[in-house]
Motif scaffolding. Structure first.
Motif, PDB file in Angstrom:
ATOM      1  N   SER A  22      51.382  74.979  18.356  1.00  0.00           N
ATOM      2  CA  SER A  22      51.996  75.993  17.508  1.00  0.00           C
ATOM      3  C   SER A  22      53.276  75.414  16.912  1.00  0.00           C
ATOM      4  O   SER A  22      53.827  74.439  17.421  1.00  0.00           O
ATOM      5  CB  SER A  22      52.318  77.233  18.328  1.00  0.00           C
ATOM      6  OG  SER A  22      53.276  76.913  19.312  1.00  0.00           O
ATOM      7  N   ARG A  25      56.091  75.177  19.419  1.00  0.00           N
ATOM      8  CA  ARG A  25      56.068  74.026  20.330  1.00  0.00           C
ATOM      9  C   ARG A  25      56.547  72.773  19.618  1.00  0.00           C
ATOM     10  O   ARG A  25      57.287  71.968  20.171  1.00  0.00           O
ATOM     11  CB  ARG A  25      54.645  73.796  20.838  1.00  0.00           C
ATOM     12  CG  ARG A  25      54.229  74.809  21.874  1.00  0.00           C
ATOM     13  CD  ARG A  25      52.885  74.439  22.426  1.00  0.00           C
ATOM     14  NE  ARG A  25      52.956  74.388  23.877  1.00  0.00           N
ATOM     15  CZ  ARG A  25      51.890  74.279  24.660  1.00  0.00           C
ATOM     16  NH1 ARG A  25      50.694  74.168  24.136  1.00  0.00           N
ATOM     17  NH2 ARG A  25      52.022  74.245  25.958  1.00  0.00           N
ATOM     18  N   ARG A  26      56.102  72.634  18.381  1.00  0.00           N
ATOM     19  CA  ARG A  26      56.493  71.451  17.617  1.00  0.00           C
ATOM     20  C   ARG A  26      58.012  71.374  17.519  1.00  0.00           C
ATOM     21  O   ARG A  26      58.618  70.331  17.741  1.00  0.00           O
ATOM     22  CB  ARG A  26      55.868  71.519  16.230  1.00  0.00           C
ATOM     23  CG  ARG A  26      55.935  70.211  15.468  1.00  0.00           C
ATOM     24  CD  ARG A  26      55.428  70.378  14.037  1.00  0.00           C
ATOM     25  NE  ARG A  26      54.086  70.920  13.986  1.00  0.00           N
ATOM     26  CZ  ARG A  26      53.741  72.048  13.345  1.00  0.00           C
ATOM     27  NH1 ARG A  26      54.657  72.738  12.694  1.00  0.00           N
ATOM     28  NH2 ARG A  26      52.498  72.464  13.346  1.00  0.00           N
ATOM     29  N   ARG A  28      60.237  72.878  19.394  1.00  0.00           N
ATOM     30  CA  ARG A  28      60.888  72.825  20.689  1.00  0.00           C
ATOM     31  C   ARG A  28      60.909  71.412  21.251  1.00  0.00           C
ATOM     32  O   ARG A  28      61.921  70.932  21.752  1.00  0.00           O
ATOM     33  CB  ARG A  28      60.156  73.775  21.631  1.00  0.00           C
ATOM     34  CG  ARG A  28      60.870  74.040  22.898  1.00  0.00           C
ATOM     35  CD  ARG A  28      60.349  75.298  23.557  1.00  0.00           C
ATOM     36  NE  ARG A  28      60.879  75.337  24.899  1.00  0.00           N
ATOM     37  CZ  ARG A  28      60.276  74.760  25.918  1.00  0.00           C
ATOM     38  NH1 ARG A  28      59.133  74.157  25.740  1.00  0.00           N
ATOM     39  NH2 ARG A  28      60.820  74.806  27.100  1.00  0.00           N
TER      40      ARG A  28
ATOM     41  N   TYR B  26      58.365  62.244  13.028  1.00  0.00           N
ATOM     42  CA  TYR B  26      57.973  63.202  14.056  1.00  0.00           C
ATOM     43  C   TYR B  26      57.104  64.305  13.468  1.00  0.00           C
ATOM     44  O   TYR B  26      56.039  64.625  13.978  1.00  0.00           O
ATOM     45  CB  TYR B  26      59.235  63.797  14.694  1.00  0.00           C
ATOM     46  CG  TYR B  26      58.939  64.882  15.703  1.00  0.00           C
ATOM     47  CD1 TYR B  26      58.778  64.575  17.050  1.00  0.00           C
ATOM     48  CD2 TYR B  26      58.801  66.209  15.304  1.00  0.00           C
ATOM     49  CE1 TYR B  26      58.492  65.569  17.968  1.00  0.00           C
ATOM     50  CE2 TYR B  26      58.511  67.205  16.217  1.00  0.00           C
ATOM     51  CZ  TYR B  26      58.363  66.877  17.549  1.00  0.00           C
ATOM     52  OH  TYR B  26      58.071  67.867  18.442  1.00  0.00           O
ATOM     53  N   PHE B  30      53.500  64.618  15.053  1.00  0.00           N
ATOM     54  CA  PHE B  30      53.531  65.389  16.292  1.00  0.00           C
ATOM     55  C   PHE B  30      52.194  66.074  16.603  1.00  0.00           C
ATOM     56  O   PHE B  30      51.689  66.000  17.712  1.00  0.00           O
ATOM     57  CB  PHE B  30      54.647  66.439  16.286  1.00  0.00           C
ATOM     58  CG  PHE B  30      54.658  67.262  17.540  1.00  0.00           C
ATOM     59  CD1 PHE B  30      55.111  66.713  18.723  1.00  0.00           C
ATOM     60  CD2 PHE B  30      54.163  68.556  17.556  1.00  0.00           C
ATOM     61  CE1 PHE B  30      55.082  67.444  19.902  1.00  0.00           C
ATOM     62  CE2 PHE B  30      54.131  69.298  18.732  1.00  0.00           C
ATOM     63  CZ  PHE B  30      54.601  68.733  19.908  1.00  0.00           C
ATOM     64  N   LEU B 102      45.208  78.714  19.424  1.00  0.00           N
ATOM     65  CA  LEU B 102      46.218  79.013  18.424  1.00  0.00           C
ATOM     66  C   LEU B 102      46.013  80.437  17.939  1.00  0.00           C
ATOM     67  O   LEU B 102      44.938  80.990  18.082  1.00  0.00           O
ATOM     68  CB  LEU B 102      46.053  78.071  17.244  1.00  0.00           C
ATOM     69  CG  LEU B 102      46.625  76.686  17.440  1.00  0.00           C
ATOM     70  CD1 LEU B 102      46.213  75.809  16.284  1.00  0.00           C
ATOM     71  CD2 LEU B 102      48.131  76.753  17.525  1.00  0.00           C
TER      72      LEU B 102
END
Lengths: 282, 189
Positions: A22, A25-26, A28, B26, B30, B102
């Motif tokens: 989510s 989360r990314r 955080r 990032y 990520f 999700l």
């Protein structure tokens, strides 16, 4: 080579179509990396790698030896070490980079026909990651900005420092200013700046904790709460507060806070850390 | 800044990396890293930490990236190593919580969203039945569409060996899909 059956392929394609982290989360994890790499004492570090890196980093910064390119730049970002006027730059073996690039190109060219077609579930087909209903406004702002940054960049851009850059213009622009970029006055603070400020506050609290100054830690945490009530590091803030209260011998308060935390976030990676504090076991 | 003393002509000062670069790096990678770790079998509760570790290791080792592989392959290799370290510490998980789905895609009604979430859980249940390396091979070959050369690099194997490993991974996956489906159907009856 024998390919997957229809059934197996469907399982993969349908199952993984919307798989991913989510936005919360990314954001955080990003903030935690920044806090860890910024030279914080990593009191709350749950990740071994982050803890391992944190202290040598701080030492390196103090010595003005900004060896790691990205580490260095993170330090510049926070102004850690950069206050001494150390412009962090990096030395790269150019021939090696050139060789690497060439090899990659050759491989890409050669791989096209020779490529073993081993699958059809391309990650591109997995569709965009779905935005989570982010609780904090800073999260939403960050992920929006992050998304636009990511889109603006080429699809396969290497990590900072690895990119064979055509232009060296960025050298002049960054090396000249040792000041952290967050300090530069800007009408609309970037999401990155907000994140680093948030991480910086938490880092201050962690350092104070590590230096046996729980009152200083509490005041940094109070400031964090005031400025980033729903920040991406709000769990870390609460956990740090519990630890600070323990240090001060305010065990009852620590226990009450810790219990509320565990009820609200039972799966948090910080729970084991709290278990070991004066507030635990639960 | 000038090149350090003793630097030969092979060395040159190129650039000062900016945190914006790291930040964009990032943001770009990520999701891939996190997803890969999950697909490699890292437990749900350990995913964020593991992803953090991968990025920290990538930062630390960026000098070792030689451009022989694509950046994604390189990151996947780091993720695989981290996943293996984590597996060493813990035994195979039977009663692990199922992967968190999700939030459903916009425009999906409740029923469709439930189907989507179930498809996600199902594929992970199937993947959980594979041995770690077979699972990694399947993900690389069938999901990430890596070439045999890339898979060989991640696993430090000769390329020729990779072909048979891919075959075995597919066979195991097929069997696991059949088993899981049979189990689910048995449960529904």
């Amino acid at each position: 080579m024998k390919e997957l059956s229809r059934q197996a392929r469907d399982t993969l394609e349908r199952g993984l179509a919307f798989d991913g982290p989510s936005a919360e989360r990314r954001a955080r994890v990003k903030a935690r990396i920044i806090a860890a790499l910024g030279g914080g004492a990593a009191v709350l570090a749950t990740s071994s790698a982050a803890a391992e890196v944190a202290s040598p980093l701080a030492a390196g910064a103090a010595a003005g030896a900004g060896k790691g390119l990205a580490f260095g730049s993170l330090l510049v970002w926070f102004g850690v070490g950069a206050v001494a006027g150390v412009a962090v730059s990096s030395v790269v073996v150019v021939t090696e980079r050139a060789r690497g690039t060439q090899t990659a190109e050759t491989r890409a060219a050669a791989a096209a026909p020779a490529r073993a077609r081993v699958g059809a579930v391309s990650s591109a087909r997995h569709g965009p990651t779905l935005p989570a209903a982010g609780p904090g406004e800073s999260n939403a702002a960050d992920s929006d900005e992050a998304a636009s940054v990511a889109k603006a960049r080429p699809a396969a851009s290497p990590p900072p420092g690895l990119a064979p850059r055509a232009s060296t213009a960025s050298v002049a622009s960054t090396s000249a200013s040792a000041a952290p970029s967050v300090a530069s006055p800007s009408p609309a603070p970037s999401a990155a700046a907000t994140l680093s400020e948030e991480a910086g506050l938490l880092q201050r609290a962690e350092r104070a904790l590590a230096g046996n100054q729980p009152n200083a830690a509490l005041s940094a945490l109070a400031e964090h709460e005031r400025r980033f009530p729903a920040g991406v590091l709000h769990e870390e803030r609460q956990a740090a507060r519990v630890l600070a209260l323990c240090e001060l011998g305010r065990t009852a308060e620590a226990r009450a806070l810790a219990r509320a935390f565990v009820v609200k976030s039972p799966d948090s990676v910080l729970v084991p850390r709290l278990e070991r504090s004066c507030a635990g076991p639960f | 800044m000038a090149a350090p003393p003793g630097a030969s002509t092979r060395l040159a000062v190129t650039e000062v990396a900016r945190v914006d670069d790291w930040s964009a790096f990032y943001d770009e990678h990520f999701d891939f890293v996190w997803r890969s770790l999950r697909r490699l079998g890292v437990a749900e509760a350990a995913l964020d930490d593991a992803a953090q570790d991968v990025f920290v290791v990538a930062l630390r080792r960026q000098g070792e990236f030689e451009g022989r592989s694509s950046l994604r392959t390189w990151l996947f290799g780091i993720a695989w190593n981290r996943a293996r370290e984590l597996q060493r510490g813990t035994r195979r998980r039977a009663e692990e919580p199922l992967p968190e789905a999700l939030p459903p895609a916009a425009g999906l009604d409740q029923e469709q969203a439930a189907i989507q979430a179930e498809a996600l859980r199902f594929v992970y249940r199937v993947l959980d039945e594979l041995a770690p390396e077979r699972r990694a091979v399947l993900v690389m070959a069938e999901v990430e569409e890596m070439t045999a050369v890339e898979i060989a690099e991640v696993l430090s194997l000769p390329v020729n060996t990779v072909y048979s490993r891919v075959r075995l991974a597919r066979r195991d996956f097929e069997a696991a899909v059949k088993r899981s489906r049979a189990r689910e159907q048995g449960r529904r009856r």
